[in-house]
Design a protein around this motif. Structure first.
Motif, mmCIF file in Angstrom:
data_model
loop_
_atom_site.group_PDB
_atom_site.id
_atom_site.type_symbol
_atom_site.label_atom_id
_atom_site.label_comp_id
_atom_site.label_asym_id
_atom_site.label_seq_id
_atom_site.Cartn_x
_atom_site.Cartn_y
_atom_site.Cartn_z
ATOM 1 N N ALA A 115 0.816 -1.219 0.000
ATOM 2 C CA ALA A 115 0.000 0.000 0.000
ATOM 3 C C ALA A 115 0.849 1.268 0.000
ATOM 4 C CB ALA A 115 -0.922 0.002 1.221
ATOM 5 N N GLY A 116 2.170 1.106 -0.012
ATOM 6 C CA GLY A 116 3.061 2.268 -0.035
ATOM 7 C C GLY A 116 3.203 2.970 1.297
ATOM 8 N N GLU A 117 2.915 2.264 2.397
ATOM 9 C CA GLU A 117 2.955 2.892 3.714
ATOM 10 C C GLU A 117 4.332 2.807 4.378
ATOM 11 O OE1 GLU A 117 -0.159 1.385 6.194
ATOM 12 O OE2 GLU A 117 -1.679 1.572 4.616
ATOM 13 N N ILE A 118 5.236 1.992 3.845
ATOM 14 C CA ILE A 118 6.565 1.849 4.432
ATOM 15 C C ILE A 118 7.527 2.773 3.683
ATOM 16 C CG2 ILE A 118 8.398 0.256 5.075
ATOM 17 C CD1 ILE A 118 5.683 -0.350 6.362
ATOM 18 N N PRO A 119 8.091 3.756 4.345
ATOM 19 C CA PRO A 119 9.000 4.681 3.646
ATOM 20 C C PRO A 119 10.207 3.942 3.067
ATOM 21 C CG PRO A 119 8.428 5.528 5.820
ATOM 22 C CD PRO A 119 7.937 4.113 5.764
ATOM 23 N N SER A 120 10.597 4.335 1.877
ATOM 24 C CA SER A 120 11.793 3.772 1.261
ATOM 25 C C SER A 120 13.033 4.375 1.917
ATOM 26 C CB SER A 120 11.812 4.096 -0.227
ATOM 27 O OG SER A 120 11.940 5.508 -0.416
ATOM 28 N N LEU A 121 14.184 3.781 1.620
ATOM 29 C CA LEU A 121 15.435 4.318 2.149
ATOM 30 C C LEU A 121 15.645 5.748 1.658
ATOM 31 C CD1 LEU A 121 17.996 3.816 3.772
ATOM 32 C CD2 LEU A 121 19.033 2.848 1.710
ATOM 33 N N ARG A 122 15.301 6.008 0.406
ATOM 34 C CA ARG A 122 15.428 7.360 -0.147
ATOM 35 C C ARG A 122 14.544 8.337 0.622
ATOM 36 N NH1 ARG A 122 17.053 9.297 -5.145
ATOM 37 N NH2 ARG A 122 17.268 7.167 -5.909
ATOM 38 N N ARG A 123 13.321 7.911 0.916
ATOM 39 C CA ARG A 123 12.412 8.778 1.658
ATOM 40 C C ARG A 123 12.907 8.998 3.082
ATOM 41 N NH1 ARG A 123 9.647 13.068 2.435
ATOM 42 N NH2 ARG A 123 7.864 12.858 3.849
ATOM 43 N N VAL A 126 15.341 11.902 4.166
ATOM 44 C CA VAL A 126 14.919 13.283 4.394
ATOM 45 C C VAL A 126 13.878 13.369 5.517
ATOM 46 C CG1 VAL A 126 15.453 14.043 2.056
ATOM 47 C CG2 VAL A 126 13.180 13.133 2.542
ATOM 48 N N MET A 127 13.765 12.296 6.305
ATOM 49 C CA MET A 127 12.812 12.278 7.419
ATOM 50 C C MET A 127 13.548 12.383 8.748
ATOM 51 S SD MET A 127 10.262 9.190 6.161
ATOM 52 C CE MET A 127 9.151 9.287 7.589
ATOM 53 N N GLU A 128 13.012 13.193 9.657
ATOM 54 C CA GLU A 128 13.534 13.218 11.018
ATOM 55 C C GLU A 128 13.307 11.845 11.656
ATOM 56 O OE1 GLU A 128 15.070 15.607 12.565
ATOM 57 O OE2 GLU A 128 14.768 17.318 11.206
ATOM 58 N N HIS A 129 14.135 11.485 12.635
ATOM 59 C CA HIS A 129 14.020 10.131 13.178
ATOM 60 C C HIS A 129 12.678 9.886 13.869
ATOM 61 C CE1 HIS A 129 15.853 11.963 16.956
ATOM 62 N NE2 HIS A 129 14.893 11.250 17.482
ATOM 63 N N GLU A 130 12.099 10.887 14.479
ATOM 64 C CA GLU A 130 10.806 10.689 15.128
ATOM 65 C C GLU A 130 9.718 10.443 14.090
ATOM 66 O OE1 GLU A 130 8.372 9.866 18.150
ATOM 67 O OE2 GLU A 130 10.490 10.370 18.418
ATOM 68 N N ALA A 131 9.828 11.061 12.926
ATOM 69 C CA ALA A 131 8.853 10.825 11.852
ATOM 70 C C ALA A 131 8.956 9.389 11.343
ATOM 71 C CB ALA A 131 9.085 11.809 10.707
ATOM 72 N N ILE A 133 9.917 6.809 13.154
ATOM 73 C CA ILE A 133 9.309 5.987 14.202
ATOM 74 C C ILE A 133 7.793 5.979 14.062
ATOM 75 C CG2 ILE A 133 8.901 5.828 16.693
ATOM 76 C CD1 ILE A 133 11.779 6.885 17.085
ATOM 77 N N GLN A 134 7.205 7.147 13.903
ATOM 78 C CA GLN A 134 5.743 7.235 13.818
ATOM 79 C C GLN A 134 5.206 6.572 12.554
ATOM 80 O OE1 GLN A 134 3.902 8.169 16.403
ATOM 81 N NE2 GLN A 134 5.889 8.403 17.422
ATOM 82 N N ALA A 135 6.002 6.521 11.492
ATOM 83 C CA ALA A 135 5.560 5.869 10.259
ATOM 84 C C ALA A 135 5.569 4.349 10.378
ATOM 85 C CB ALA A 135 6.456 6.300 9.097
ATOM 86 N N LEU A 136 6.448 3.811 11.235
ATOM 87 C CA LEU A 136 6.644 2.362 11.273
ATOM 88 C C LEU A 136 5.974 1.662 12.450
ATOM 89 C CD1 LEU A 136 10.370 2.095 10.122
ATOM 90 C CD2 LEU A 136 8.287 1.902 8.753
ATOM 91 N N VAL A 137 5.729 2.352 13.551
ATOM 92 C CA VAL A 137 5.141 1.655 14.702
ATOM 93 C C VAL A 137 3.705 1.166 14.463
ATOM 94 C CG1 VAL A 137 6.642 2.677 16.449
ATOM 95 C CG2 VAL A 137 4.516 3.849 15.828
ATOM 96 N N PRO A 138 2.956 1.700 13.469
ATOM 97 C CA PRO A 138 1.647 1.094 13.218
ATOM 98 C C PRO A 138 1.718 -0.341 12.692
ATOM 99 C CG PRO A 138 1.673 3.345 12.386
ATOM 100 C CD PRO A 138 3.089 2.987 12.738
ATOM 101 N N VAL A 139 2.866 -0.764 12.179
ATOM 102 C CA VAL A 139 3.002 -2.140 11.686
ATOM 103 C C VAL A 139 2.872 -3.098 12.860
ATOM 104 C CG1 VAL A 139 4.508 -3.787 10.517
ATOM 105 C CG2 VAL A 139 4.537 -1.375 9.834
ATOM 106 N N ARG A 140 2.050 -4.111 12.696
ATOM 107 C CA ARG A 140 1.878 -5.109 13.755
ATOM 108 C C ARG A 140 3.236 -5.711 14.116
ATOM 109 N NH1 ARG A 140 -2.798 -8.906 14.864
ATOM 110 N NH2 ARG A 140 -1.926 -10.537 16.211
ATOM 111 N N GLY A 141 3.519 -5.782 15.414
ATOM 112 C CA GLY A 141 4.754 -6.399 15.868
ATOM 113 C C GLY A 141 5.956 -5.481 15.869
ATOM 114 N N ILE A 142 5.788 -4.234 15.432
ATOM 115 C CA ILE A 142 6.900 -3.286 15.392
ATOM 116 C C ILE A 142 6.644 -2.191 16.427
ATOM 117 C CG2 ILE A 142 8.153 -1.584 14.019
ATOM 118 C CD1 ILE A 142 8.690 -4.450 13.174
#
Length: 224
Positions: A115-123, A126-131, A133-142
């Motif tokens: 669904a394109g919800e996991i940021p790529s390495l390129r993305r 340019v993301m702050e580390h807290e951003a 974290i917030q993008a990835l913690v919705p994944v079950r088990g993460i």
């Protein structure tokens, strides 16, 4: 928009911490300079790294490595992604030793990737580390800790302090010769002195927590 490099100057971090914290500096002299983490130089795929982190949870490094090897053999690839994990059904994953909860987590990760919800390495660059974290913690088990390990050992972000990590808290307790481990809140306050190199301080705190006079024993990590 700032671009974040993978890794930082560990010599500069070492010198900064040695000047900022007398108690930590004493341990740093005792342990010597720490090497640059190998993961900063290795090719890195966020989805694959998250999948491996899921498989390593609550297992010894040896047991987890065995299960990962079985999954790789079953899918015919060393790349864990939506497309490769789609080659194997849940029954086959369980046969590899993957628990039911971890199977659900891998499926959720694959769906979010598609669904394109996991940021790529390129993305992520340019993301702050807290951003991140917030993008990835919705994944079950993460959880937050898992993403923090990725930020430290794969992305090489310089200012990460995993407040809930028992090893970090134990290390801080030994540095300060305290009777009790600091609470996460107290550790956050203590760690303000280590910024902007809290990652390098954390690497020392783990070493301090595990320090013995005998030889060190290497443990396999999902982020290695």
């Amino acid at each position: 928009m700032p671009r974040f490099a993978r890794g930082f100057d560990v010599e500069q971090a070492h010198d900064w911490l040695a000047r900022r914290d007398r108690r930590l500096a004493a341990w740093m002299r005792r342990l010597g300079p720490l090497p640059t983490p190998e993961g900063w130089r290795k090719p890195f795929d966020p989805v694959d790294a998250l999948a491996r982190a899921i498989l390593f949870q609550q297992l010894s490094g040896k047991a987890a490595s065995t299960i990962v090897g079985r999954v790789e053999a079953a899918i015919g690839s060393t790349r864990l992604h939506a497309d490769t994990l789609g080659r194997i059904d849940d029954v086959a994953l369980r046969a590899c030793g993957v628990s039911g909860n971890k199977t659900l987590a891998l499926r959720d990760l694959a769906l979010r990737e598609a669904a394109g919800e996991i940021p790529s390495l390129r993305r992520m660059a340019v993301m702050e580390h807290e951003a991140i974290i917030q993008a990835l913690v919705p994944v079950r088990g993460i959880g937050r800790w898992t993403v923090e390990m990725m930020l430290m050992f794969r992305l090489g972000r310089p200012d990460i302090l995993p407040l809930d990590d028992l090893g970090i808290r134990k290390g801080a307790q030994r540095v300060d010769k305290a009777e009790l481990m600091p609470t996460p809140k107290a550790l956050a306050l203590r760690g303000e002195k280590w910024g902007p190199y809290r990652t390098y301080a954390s690497l020392y705190l783990w070493r301090i927590a595990d320090f013995t006079e005998g030889p060190a024993i290497k443990t396999n990590r999902s982020q290695d």
